[in-house]
Design a protein around this motif. Sequence first.
Motif, short mmCIF file in Angstrom:
data_model
loop_
_atom_site.label_atom_id
_atom_site.label_comp_id
_atom_site.label_asym_id
_atom_site.label_seq_id
_atom_site.Cartn_x
_atom_site.Cartn_y
_atom_site.Cartn_z
N THR A 11 0.88 -1.18 0.00
CA THR A 11 0.00 0.00 0.00
C THR A 11 0.91 1.22 0.00
N HIS A 24 -8.03 5.81 3.24
CA HIS A 24 -6.82 5.03 3.54
C HIS A 24 -7.18 3.55 3.72
N THR A 27 -7.60 1.53 0.36
CA THR A 27 -6.40 1.05 -0.33
C THR A 27 -5.86 -0.20 0.36
N CYS A 31 -5.67 -4.31 -0.92
CA CYS A 31 -4.46 -5.14 -0.84
C CYS A 31 -4.70 -6.36 0.03
N MET A 263 -0.11 -0.76 -4.93
CA MET A 263 -1.47 -0.21 -5.01
C MET A 263 -1.42 1.21 -4.47
N GLY A 265 -3.53 5.38 -4.60
CA GLY A 265 -4.64 6.21 -5.07
C GLY A 265 -4.16 7.02 -6.27
N HIS A 294 -6.12 3.48 -7.98
CA HIS A 294 -7.57 3.40 -7.82
C HIS A 294 -8.17 4.80 -7.69
#
Length: 518
Positions: A11, A24, A27, A31, A263, A265, A294
């Motif tokens: 993350t 938060h 995300t 994962c 991963m 944002g 994402h």
Amino acid sequence: MAGKARYYLTTPIYYVNDVPHIGHAYTTLACDVLARFKRLDGYEVKFLTGTDEHGQKVEKSAAVAGVTPQAFADRVSQNFRDLPALLNFTNDDFIRTTEPRHRAACQALWQVLVDKGHVYLGSYSGWYAVRDEAYYGEDELRDGPGGKKIAPTGAECEWVEEPSYFFRLSAFQQPLLEFYENNPGFVLPLGKRNEVVAFVKSGLRDLSISRTTFDWGIRVPGAEKHIMYVWLDALTNYLTAVGYPETGLGTPYAEFWPADLHMVGKDILRFHAIYWPAFLMAAELELPRRVFAHGWWTVEGQKMSKSLGNVIAPEAVVAKYGLDATRYFLMREVPFGNDGDFSQRAILNRINGDLANDYGNLVQRVLSMIAKNCGGVVPHPGPFNAADQKLLDAAHALLETARKELDGQAFHRMLDAVWGVVGAANRYVDEQGPWTLKKTDPPRMATVLYVLAETIRHLGILTQPVMPDASARILDQLVVPEDARAFTHLGPDHALTPGVKLPAPKGVFPRHIEEPKA
Ligand code: ME8
């Protein structure tokens, strides 16, 4: 003996200037779902999360709070370290950038960049946004109130002039473009990939990678007045966690690097898809296999912000709706990669519709019919007819679909496929009418209920990554042993054993009744 296949996913490490909110948690949840899925699929997984504790932004927040940056970081980081217990996250490590292991990794990487000729001393004059910890070109800014310069992200910029080390980012424009070209799956979703490519094509300036006007960070080796740019520091966490600079045979680095997935944002894609691969190329280290950016959550249609007072705390959502329902909603509601809106109505629809009416009702009615009509044991099936086989085939085919969708981080489509079978099973109940068969053809009723129980076993195993507790309760009710819940146990070879005594059924997904407004 050949080792297990390995999967390393990360993350972002979160700034400790703020308490964790649902963005938060989102995300890290995505994962966690992937990590659990891969473990069930036989991989040795390393799942990393952590906190980003250096930089001017944290230094300023600490000053406002009237404590040292370290004391501030210790306190806020704890909130992020509490998230795994709250949300059932299974991260294997939690990194803090104030740890000695991380300082060692950053200084080692810095030295490699210097030794390979990618760093030079100059002086920086330009715009810097503390909120984003990012430099902006004049051409990117707009004028805000009071003559302030505003970055495209909305962050206020300040003029900075100071001696600085630079990284020769401009030299990596061509290598990066070739890399994107040769690795079309490196940045996903594709729309985001195109934005990255366009940005790099428009030209890259060398990047200022040290600052001298504040203190809170990792010192540049051999130039103690310089503090490393917080993004170079932060990105390196992905290497620290695999023991960099130790890279020899048998080290975690050798086993887990390159990362399979970062991963992030969409706000921090540029750092991960441009700067990070450039640093790694410069250091002659392998590049991660994928960066997935994402989308952004809003709340009841509005941007989440402290000033609007609409920041959603994960603990409040879990307390109100339950943990697994929250996890399900976040993974199902929004096509992964798109922006989404967190609204009360949307979450209630998912809980009462998908969970209570569809999945929950299927499990409940099948288990209670077995309890009432089959003596509370797994029924003895007769031969399967075409309808039975069709449903079983659909259940057996789910794993392959789920793998394919999750390999593209399409959580919503994976769940859609699972719910396709939930729907098919509910229709099969209605079509076969086991309650009528009870009177007309009890052996056929036993077959129908067996087929349904076996379908539910598949669903229970496959929903574990998203809803670990609820899925465990379903599998417990079918007396599936704990060591028979991995993906190797899907399919007919491990089908339920007729005659096994089942416990009294208990509902797993209650409807959510809103309390009437006072
Ligand atoms: O950027 N919707 O940390 P950060 C969806 N320290 N996701 C959201 C969100 C929202 N409304 N708000 C936050 C940093 N996120 C750096 C990262 S990595 C080497 C360093 C999530 O605390 C999303 O993943 O600002 C976003 O990228 C991240 O939190 C930003 O966290």
